[in-house]
Design a protein around this motif. Structure first.
Motif, short mmCIF file in Angstrom:
data_model
loop_
_atom_site.label_atom_id
_atom_site.label_comp_id
_atom_site.label_asym_id
_atom_site.label_seq_id
_atom_site.Cartn_x
_atom_site.Cartn_y
_atom_site.Cartn_z
N GLU A 1 53.99 -5.83 53.21
CA GLU A 1 54.16 -6.98 54.83
C GLU A 1 53.32 -8.47 54.69
O GLU A 1 52.18 -8.65 53.56
N PRO A 2 54.14 -9.61 53.61
CA PRO A 2 54.05 -10.09 53.72
C PRO A 2 52.43 -10.81 54.23
O PRO A 2 51.50 -11.50 53.18
N ALA A 3 52.44 -10.97 55.34
CA ALA A 3 51.10 -11.35 56.06
C ALA A 3 49.80 -10.94 55.09
O ALA A 3 48.60 -11.28 55.05
N ILE A 4 50.13 -8.75 55.32
CA ILE A 4 49.05 -8.45 54.87
C ILE A 4 48.97 -8.58 52.87
O ILE A 4 47.76 -9.08 52.47
N GLN A 5 49.71 -9.01 52.95
CA GLN A 5 50.28 -9.48 51.28
C GLN A 5 48.95 -10.86 51.10
O GLN A 5 48.50 -11.09 49.61
N GLY A 6 49.42 -11.81 51.90
CA GLY A 6 48.58 -12.83 51.69
C GLY A 6 46.92 -12.61 52.03
O GLY A 6 46.72 -13.81 51.98
N PHE A 7 46.79 -11.97 53.11
CA PHE A 7 45.59 -11.77 53.61
C PHE A 7 44.42 -11.08 52.97
O PHE A 7 43.48 -11.70 51.78
N VAL A 8 45.27 -9.87 51.73
CA VAL A 8 44.67 -9.56 50.37
C VAL A 8 44.32 -10.31 49.07
O VAL A 8 43.29 -10.18 48.57
N ALA A 9 45.20 -11.42 49.41
CA ALA A 9 45.17 -11.87 47.79
C ALA A 9 43.89 -13.03 48.19
O ALA A 9 43.83 -13.34 47.77
N GLU A 10 44.15 -13.23 49.15
CA GLU A 10 42.66 -14.53 49.79
C GLU A 10 41.44 -13.46 49.92
O GLU A 10 40.49 -14.41 49.43
N TYR A 11 41.49 -12.23 50.10
CA TYR A 11 40.34 -11.23 49.70
C TYR A 11 40.38 -10.45 49.23
O TYR A 11 40.23 -9.57 49.69
N PRO A 12 40.07 -10.36 48.31
CA PRO A 12 41.05 -9.25 46.72
C PRO A 12 39.41 -8.32 47.35
O PRO A 12 40.42 -6.39 46.90
N GLY A 13 38.62 -8.14 48.25
CA GLY A 13 37.31 -7.70 47.84
C GLY A 13 36.40 -7.79 47.75
O GLY A 13 35.63 -6.41 48.09
N ASN A 14 35.82 -8.08 46.84
CA ASN A 14 34.32 -8.41 46.65
C ASN A 14 34.46 -9.54 47.16
O ASN A 14 34.49 -11.25 47.31
N GLY A 15 32.22 -9.58 48.25
CA GLY A 15 32.17 -10.42 48.80
C GLY A 15 31.29 -11.17 47.91
O GLY A 15 31.24 -11.22 46.68
N THR A 16 31.40 -12.38 48.30
CA THR A 16 29.96 -13.47 47.59
C THR A 16 28.57 -13.10 47.37
O THR A 16 27.86 -13.27 48.22
N LEU A 17 28.37 -13.02 46.20
CA LEU A 17 26.88 -13.08 46.09
C LEU A 17 25.90 -13.72 45.69
O LEU A 17 26.46 -14.62 45.18
N PRO A 18 24.46 -13.30 45.70
CA PRO A 18 24.19 -15.10 45.51
C PRO A 18 24.20 -14.81 43.98
O PRO A 18 24.24 -14.18 43.22
N ARG A 19 23.68 -16.15 43.26
CA ARG A 19 24.33 -16.43 42.04
C ARG A 19 22.95 -15.44 41.39
O ARG A 19 23.74 -15.04 39.87
N ASP A 20 22.06 -15.76 41.49
CA ASP A 20 21.01 -15.02 40.58
C ASP A 20 20.60 -13.16 40.75
O ASP A 20 20.10 -12.34 40.42
N THR A 21 21.79 -12.33 41.22
CA THR A 21 22.17 -11.45 41.29
C THR A 21 21.87 -10.24 40.06
O THR A 21 22.79 -10.79 39.14
N PRO A 22 21.21 -9.54 39.71
CA PRO A 22 21.26 -8.95 38.84
C PRO A 22 22.37 -8.05 38.69
O PRO A 22 22.84 -6.78 39.52
N LYS A 23 22.40 -7.93 37.40
CA LYS A 23 23.40 -7.58 36.78
C LYS A 23 23.12 -5.48 36.04
O LYS A 23 22.00 -5.73 35.51
N GLY A 24 23.96 -5.14 35.96
CA GLY A 24 23.90 -4.00 35.87
C GLY A 24 22.84 -2.75 36.28
O GLY A 24 22.22 -3.39 37.42
#
Length: 310
Positions: free
Chosen positions: A42-65
Motif C-alpha cells: 500500500e502506498p501509505a505504508i510504503q511512505g510510512f516505512v520510507a519515513e521511519y525505516p526502523g532505526n530510531g535516533t540515538l545519542p551522538r556518543d552512543t558506543p559502537k561495537g
C-alpha cells in the motif's frame, strides 16, 4: 454390562491437542505474513516505512561495537535462564520430588526460625535464581559505566514509529536494514529494554515473594502484595522469557547467522566462524547442564550447603 464407549487414551488426546495447536499457530502465522505483505504494497505504508525505516535516533556518543564483557554476560544469562525455566517448570509440575534439601542453620546462616525443608528441584531453582540476579547486577553496573545503556534505553520518541515499521517489515519477511554492531533497530531496542528493565525485575520481585526469604510477619506488605498475585505474575513472565528466547534465536539465525554470532560471542564484526564455534561450545554447555541437573549429580553439590535427604 455397561454400554459406555471406552475413553480415548490421555496420551492420544494430548497429541491431538498439540497437533491442532501447531496447525492453528502455523496457519495464523501464514495469514499474518500475507496480511503484512499486502500492507507493505500500500502506498501509505510504503511512505510510512520510507519515513521511519526502523532505526530510531540515538545519542551522538552512543558506543559502537559489542565488548567482550557483554559476550560473557550474554552467555551466562542464556545459561541461567534456560536452567531456571527448566527447574521452575519442574517445581510447578513435580508431585513427588526425588530429594529434599534443608539449609544448615549454623554460622552466618544461623537464624531464629528452624530451617525449612524444600525439594531438591526448588533448591536448584533458587540457587540458579541467585546466580542469575548476581550476573544481572554486574551487567547493569557495566551497562551504565560504559555508556552501553544508550543502545537499549529509548532516548527519542521516534523509536515507537520506527519499531512499528520494523515489526511490519519482519512480519512481511522483508528484514529491516540494520547493523547490530553500530545500533539495534527500534523494535530490538524496545524488546531488550522490556526484557532487562521490566520482565527481569518482575521475575525477581514475584519470585522473591514466593520464596522462604520473604518476611511472612510483614502483614501490611503481604496484604498489599499477596502471594497469589506473585504467582499470577511469575508464570506469565516465564512464558515471556520462553517466547523472547525462541524469537531471538530464530532471528539471529535467519538474519545473518555468522555475523550475528560473532557480535554476540566473539566481540567482532565479520563473517568468520569464530562466533559460531563459541556459540556451539556455549550450546553444548547448556545442553550438558540440562542433562546433568539430576539428583545423582545435584545431591553432592547441595549437601555442601545443607542436608540432603531422599
Amino acid at each position: 454390562m455397561s454400554t459406555l464407549a471406552p475413553k480415548k487414551p490421555a496420551q492420544k488426546n494430548k497429541w491431538l491437542t498439540f497437533s491442532a495447536t501447531a496447525v492453528g499457530a502455523i496457519s495464523a502465522l501464514g495469514i499474518l505474513v500475507l496480511l503484512a505483505r499486502w500492507l507493505m504494497d500500500e502506498p501509505a505504508i510504503q511512505g510510512f516505512v520510507a519515513e521511519y525505516p526502523g532505526n530510531g535516533t540515538l545519542p551522538r556518543d552512543t558506543p559502537k561495537g559489542l565488548p567482550a564483557w557483554l559476550n560473557w554476560q550474554h552467555f551466562f544469562n542464556a545459561f541461567f535462564i534456560v536452567l531456571i525455566i527448566r527447574t521452575g517448570w519442574q517445581v510447578r509440575t513435580t508431585t513427588r520430588p526425588s530429594g529434599q534439601w534443608t539449609r544448615s542453620n549454623s554460622g552466618l546462616l544461623r537464624t531464629k526460625r528452624p530451617p525449612k525443608k524444600i525439594s531438591l528441584d526448588l533448591w536448584l531453582h533458587l540457587t540458579l535464581d541467585t546466580l542469575w540476579v548476581l550476573n544481572g547486577a554486574i551487567y547493569i553496573v557495566l551497562l551504565f559505566a560504559t555508556g552501553h545503556w544508550m543502545r537499549i534505553l529509548p532516548t527519542s520518541l521516534d523509536v515507537f514509529p520506527n519499531a512499528l515499521s520494523a515489526l511490519l517489515q519482519y512480519a512481511a519477511l522483508d528484514w529491516p536494514l540494520e547493523n547490530g554492531w553500530i545500533h539495534y533497530n527500534a523494535l530490538q531496542l524496545l524488546s531488550y529494554f522490556a526484557t532487562v528493565f521490566i520482565a527481569a525485575p518482575l521475575a525477581i520481585i514475584s519470585g522473591l515473594r514466593m520464596s522462604g526469604a520473604w518476611p511472612q510477619s510483614a502483614a501490611r506488605i503481604n496484604k498489599v502484595y499477596p502471594i497469589e498475585l506473585a504467582r499470577r505474575i511469575h508464570v506469565p513472565v516465564m512464558a515471556y522469557f520462553v517466547l523472547f528466547s525462541v524469537v531471538h534465536v530464530t532471528l539471529v539465525l535467519v538474519t545473518g547467522a555468522l555475523r550475528n554470532l560473532n557480535h554476540m560471542f566473539a566481540a567482532r564484526d565479520d563473517d568468520g566462524w569464530l562466533g559460531f564455534g563459541l556459540f556451539a561450545l556455549a550450546l553444548l554447555a547448556i545442553i550438558g547442564s540440562w542433562f546433568l541437573a539430576r539428583p545423582l549429580f545435584l545431591r553432592p553439590i547441595a549437601s555442601l550447603m545443607g542436608k540432603v535427604s531422599r
